[in-house]
Design a protein around this motif. Structure first.
Motif, PDB file in Angstrom:
ATOM      1  N   THR A 194       1.213  -1.767  -0.104  1.00 35.45           N
ATOM      2  CA  THR A 194      -0.325   0.241  -0.050  1.00 35.45           C
ATOM      3  C   THR A 194       0.691   1.462   0.034  1.00 35.45           C
ATOM      4  O   THR A 194       0.673   2.408  -0.750  1.00 35.45           O
ATOM      5  CB  THR A 194      -0.822  -0.047   1.065  1.00 35.45           C
ATOM      6  N   GLU A 195       2.100   1.043   0.860  1.00 37.33           N
ATOM      7  CA  GLU A 195       3.239   2.494   0.714  1.00 37.33           C
ATOM      8  C   GLU A 195       3.339   2.468  -1.277  1.00 37.33           C
ATOM      9  O   GLU A 195       3.523   3.958  -1.368  1.00 37.33           O
ATOM     10  CB  GLU A 195       4.338   1.982   1.743  1.00 37.33           C
ATOM     11  N   LEU A 196       3.951   1.269  -1.471  1.00 35.60           N
ATOM     12  CA  LEU A 196       3.740   1.487  -3.274  1.00 35.60           C
ATOM     13  C   LEU A 196       3.526   2.337  -3.199  1.00 35.60           C
ATOM     14  O   LEU A 196       3.250   3.031  -4.682  1.00 35.60           O
ATOM     15  CB  LEU A 196       4.800   0.149  -3.065  1.00 35.60           C
ATOM     16  N   LEU A 197       2.065   2.366  -3.445  1.00 38.39           N
ATOM     17  CA  LEU A 197       0.990   2.205  -4.565  1.00 38.39           C
ATOM     18  C   LEU A 197       1.199   3.867  -4.252  1.00 38.39           C
ATOM     19  O   LEU A 197       0.381   4.542  -5.102  1.00 38.39           O
ATOM     20  CB  LEU A 197      -0.298   1.168  -4.142  1.00 38.39           C
ATOM     21  N   ARG A 202      -4.797   8.992   0.384  1.00 34.62           N
ATOM     22  CA  ARG A 202      -6.033   7.993   1.089  1.00 34.62           C
ATOM     23  C   ARG A 202      -4.817   6.235   1.235  1.00 34.62           C
ATOM     24  O   ARG A 202      -5.404   5.575   2.505  1.00 34.62           O
ATOM     25  CB  ARG A 202      -6.207   7.395   0.447  1.00 34.62           C
ATOM     26  N   LEU A 203      -3.983   6.898   1.011  1.00 35.35           N
ATOM     27  CA  LEU A 203      -3.165   5.227   0.323  1.00 35.35           C
ATOM     28  C   LEU A 203      -2.110   5.082   1.582  1.00 35.35           C
ATOM     29  O   LEU A 203      -1.423   4.308   2.340  1.00 35.35           O
ATOM     30  CB  LEU A 203      -2.248   4.785  -1.274  1.00 35.35           C
ATOM     31  N   ARG A 204      -1.307   5.848   2.330  1.00 34.84           N
ATOM     32  CA  ARG A 204      -0.389   6.512   2.741  1.00 34.84           C
ATOM     33  C   ARG A 204      -0.887   6.220   4.183  1.00 34.84           C
ATOM     34  O   ARG A 204      -0.578   5.672   5.143  1.00 34.84           O
ATOM     35  CB  ARG A 204       0.582   7.785   2.797  1.00 34.84           C
ATOM     36  N   GLU A 205      -2.347   7.105   4.245  1.00 37.36           N
ATOM     37  CA  GLU A 205      -2.823   6.418   5.620  1.00 37.36           C
ATOM     38  C   GLU A 205      -3.515   5.140   6.155  1.00 37.36           C
ATOM     39  O   GLU A 205      -3.119   4.454   7.183  1.00 37.36           O
ATOM     40  CB  GLU A 205      -4.587   7.407   5.974  1.00 37.36           C
ATOM     41  N   ALA A 206      -3.812   4.322   4.717  1.00 37.84           N
ATOM     42  CA  ALA A 206      -3.782   2.731   5.142  1.00 37.84           C
ATOM     43  C   ALA A 206      -2.463   1.965   5.350  1.00 37.84           C
ATOM     44  O   ALA A 206      -2.461   1.497   5.847  1.00 37.84           O
ATOM     45  CB  ALA A 206      -4.240   2.527   3.565  1.00 37.84           C
TER      46      ALA A 206
END
Length: 721
Positions: A678-681, A696-700
């Motif tokens: 998720t961090e890479l995305l 949003r992806l960083r928070e996830a």
């Protein structure tokens, strides 16, 4: 994480806190579900059955804990005093009274009189490991370095409300870096160190100092009433006061005297006090309470039946960190000795039901404490018993310790087989026990139960390795190291991993056993390169390679040497070893092993700037994993491909590889890998200009890292600010 590539093809379905899966010796993994414990941790030792209130000192501690504190430091309360005066009991009692103040848990570390590794207090990193495990962080979620673990501990404790007891500290220098950065936390430190050191620590942290001295007459009488009954005390009040005086007000001495009175019901308190007062002084000056413990020990011992005397002596021989084999009456301090009924039965050479009766009789006499089936030998009483045991013939002592050492080896092998029954092993005890019914069963809970036993007995197992090394029991020393592999690989206690395996490797070399040298060599080499001690790792692994003839064992050693070079940033040298390792796997028709090596080879080519060859190796590895099949490791390769594509600006290829990897990791419940992907995305979204999607992806990713207790969550949070 490269470690995760190694699994043997067995599948685990569902969720558990820790599941371990492995193929060959080098391929052990913990697949973690949620690392955070469901309940706040309560890791304190048991409170004494009878605790005399010491009300003024407890109030002083409460006032210090409630005082306003500037900055982010916790309240620090130092409880100083001699051994046996009740420092730990007071800290545990206060924490139990104030438990509701600490919704985030009550933590405990026994520093064993110092952070010496041989004393099994471990280094600062080892203490941080112990505390992080209490917080639910272990295995792959622990940073490899001591500094990283200390940083993660501080991160996990920041802004939390915890109670932390640092027991048996040697001052100064041990405490400062373990303090949680939280003004809402409270730390108790117990020590019998010098008052100048206590004052130095208190001055640096504006700490409250409680000098714990002997019990007052009033409190001592109340404790004695609770132990032997009010009628006995009130019926001989003057004798009770005399007994308290001769005990020096020490709770331990008073408890031992109570045990003596329970055995001799007709003995008046005054008569016992007179006998103790008339006893000649010992050969060295000691505090009055300590002297009384030894005199009372003689009295209690004299009244024991022969079989109970023998048990008292032999149980004191149980190895403990800090002990030396001979002479031992006053060995180096170490953490408190705790052992189970099975170990006691082995020491005594008796069936467990008979041993249980003897243990109960010793508990009744207050020379042992018991909690939840484990027994604690108070230091001063154990010292008395060991002095008596020294009168035994050396052969009899060695036979008793060898019995318990053999018991620990068999028990550790059984636990390790429950953790992973499939990995190759070399020790004769494995050959005997492999395939036998497991005391842990074969269901999903067996792995967790076995790891829990290994964790509970870790200090005892290490102490047995140290004893075996001292006594030249080479066969035992190296086999115990082999049996500890699953535990160390899973929970990463690097200090003891490295020290025990150095002893085990010397033992294997003394025996001239190539199989033993291979097993311990690769296990030690792994610990050394994981802790970035590359010079030592290469020395150990190259020596191991030189004596290893089995081609698949050689493939293992070559891979580890290559990975050590890779971790050190020398991709060119790594590549040569990894290619040789892959060739051996292919020559012996092991496609999965070849795929693992190809993954590392692709990473090495990437580091060397050969992007085309890197991608070819990774695609070949992915295809081999698909054929095995091994969906998890295929997803790991896709993660690497996604990262390389992203770095090269091939955004669409990166997104496709990462999304496919994410789907697999979600299906397998791999929270840590989900966070990494998720961090890479999020970086893919940044590259395409999707700022909202990236946020949003960083928070996830942060939420997933936090769920498993990884320091990466805090690092990503800091970068996102």
């Amino acid at each position: 994480m490269a470690d995760d590539e190694h699994a043997d093809g067995n599948r685990f379905e569902g969720r558990a806190r820790n599941v371990v899966q492995a193929g060959r010796v080098e391929v052990m993994n913990v697949y973690g579900g949620r690392s955070e414990p469901e309940e706040p941790p309560y890791a304190l030792p048991p409170a004494p059955a009878r605790f005399q209130n010491r009300a003024p000192l407890l109030r002083l501690a409460s006032e210090a804990a409630a005082a306003e504190r500037p900055g982010g430091e916790p309240a620090l309360i130092i409880v100083a005093g001699l051994r046996g005066v009740g420092k730990t009991a007071m800290a545990v009692h206060w924490a139990a009274l104030e438990r509701d103040r600490f919704p985030d848990g009550l933590l405990y570390a026994d520093l064993g009189g110092g952070l010496s590794r041989r004393g099994l207090g471990g280094g600062l990193g080892e203490t941080a490991t112990t505390l992080l495990e209490q917080l639910g962080v272990s295995g792959e979620h622990l940073p490899r370095s001591d500094q990283g673990r200390l940083a993660l501990l501080r991160t996990r404790l920041a802004r939390r409300k915890v109670f932390l007891l640092l027991d048996n500290a040697r001052l100064p220098g041990e405490v400062d870096r373990l303090l949680p950065p939280s003004r809402d936390s409270v730390v108790f430190v117990t020590t019998d160190g010098s008052l100048s050191d206590v004052g130095d620590l208190a001055g640096r942290h504006d700490a409250e100092v409680i000098l714990l001295r002997e019990l007052s007459e009033r409190d001592g009488l109340e404790l004695l009433r609770g132990l032997v009954g009010g009628e006995t005390v009130d019926g001989d009040a003057e004798g009770a006061r005399a007994l308290l005086r001769v005990c020096g007000g020490w709770p331990l001495a008073i408890r031992l005297a109570a045990g003596r009175l329970k055995v001799r019901r007709g003995t008046r308190l005054g008569d016992l006090a007179a006998r103790l007062a008339a006893a000649p002084p010992g050969p060295r000056p000691v505090p009055r309470g300590e002297w009384t413990v030894h005199v009372l020990g003689d009295e209690v011992y004299a009244e024991m039946p022969d079989e109970l005397r023998r048990a008292y002596r032999l149980l004191s021989l149980h190895p403990r960190g800090g002990d030396r084999p001979t002479p031992v009456p006053h060995g180096e301090r170490g953490p408190a000795l705790r052992f189970g009924q099975g170990a006691a039965a082995a020491l005594l050479g008796r069936p467990e039901p008979e041993a249980a009766l003897l243990l109960d009789a010793l508990v009744d006499r207050h020379v042992l404490d018991e909690d939840a089936g484990r027994y604690l030998f108070p230091d001063l009483i154990r010292s008395h018993a060991r002095a008596l045991a020294e009168q035994e013939e050396e052969q009899a002592r060695d036979e008793a310790v060898r019995r318990v050492a053999d018991w620990y080896l068999r028990a550790a092998v059984q636990a390790d087989l429950a953790v992973n029954a499939h990995r190759p092993t070399s020790g004769p005890v494995y050959r005997e026990l492999r395939g036998a019914p497991s005391p842990y069963g074969t269901d999903r809970a067996a792995v967790n139960a076995a790891l829990a036993w290994l964790n509970a007995e870790h200090r005892n197992l290490c102490a047995v390795v140290y004893y075996a090394g001292d006594r030249g029991w080479h066969d035992l020393a190296w086999q115990l190291c082999e049996a500890l592999w699953g535990f160390y690989f899973s929970l990463k206690h690097y200090d003891q991993w490295i020290e025990t395996h150095r002893i085990g490797l010397r033992a294997a070399e003394e025996l001239g056993d190539p199989a033993a040298r291979f097993r311990v060599g690769v296990q030690l080499g792994r610990a050394l390169y994981e802790t970035r001690r590359f010079g030592e790792a290469h020395a150990v692994l190259e020596r191991t390679l030189a004596i290893t003839s089995d081609p698949l064992d050689r493939a293992t050693v070559l891979e580890f040497i290559g990975r050590a070079h890779q971790d050190a940033g020398d991709a060119e040298r790594a590549l040569g070893y990894l290619v040789r390792s892959r060739d051996l796997e292919e020559r012996h028709d092991r496609p999965r092993g070849a795929a693992i090596k190809l993954h590392h080879i692709g990473r090495a080519h990437h580091a060397l700037g050969d992007e085309g060859e890197a991608l070819r190796c990774l695609e070949r590895a992915r295809a081999l994993f698909a054929d095995v099949p091994d969906a998890y490791n295929e997803a790991r390769v896709r993660m690497t491909l996604g990262a390389f594509h992203l770095e090269a600006g091939r955004v669409e290829e990166a997104a496709a590889a990462l999304e496919a990897a994410l789907e697999t990791m979600r299906a397998e419940g791999r929270t840590f890998q989900i966070a990494e992907i998720t961090e890479l995305l999020s970086k893919v979204a940044e590259t395409t200009g999707d700022a909202a999607g990236a946020a949003r992806l960083r928070e996830a990713a942060i939420a997933a890292y936090d769920e498993v207790g990884s320091l990466k969550g805090e690092e990503l949070r800091d970068r996102s600010r």
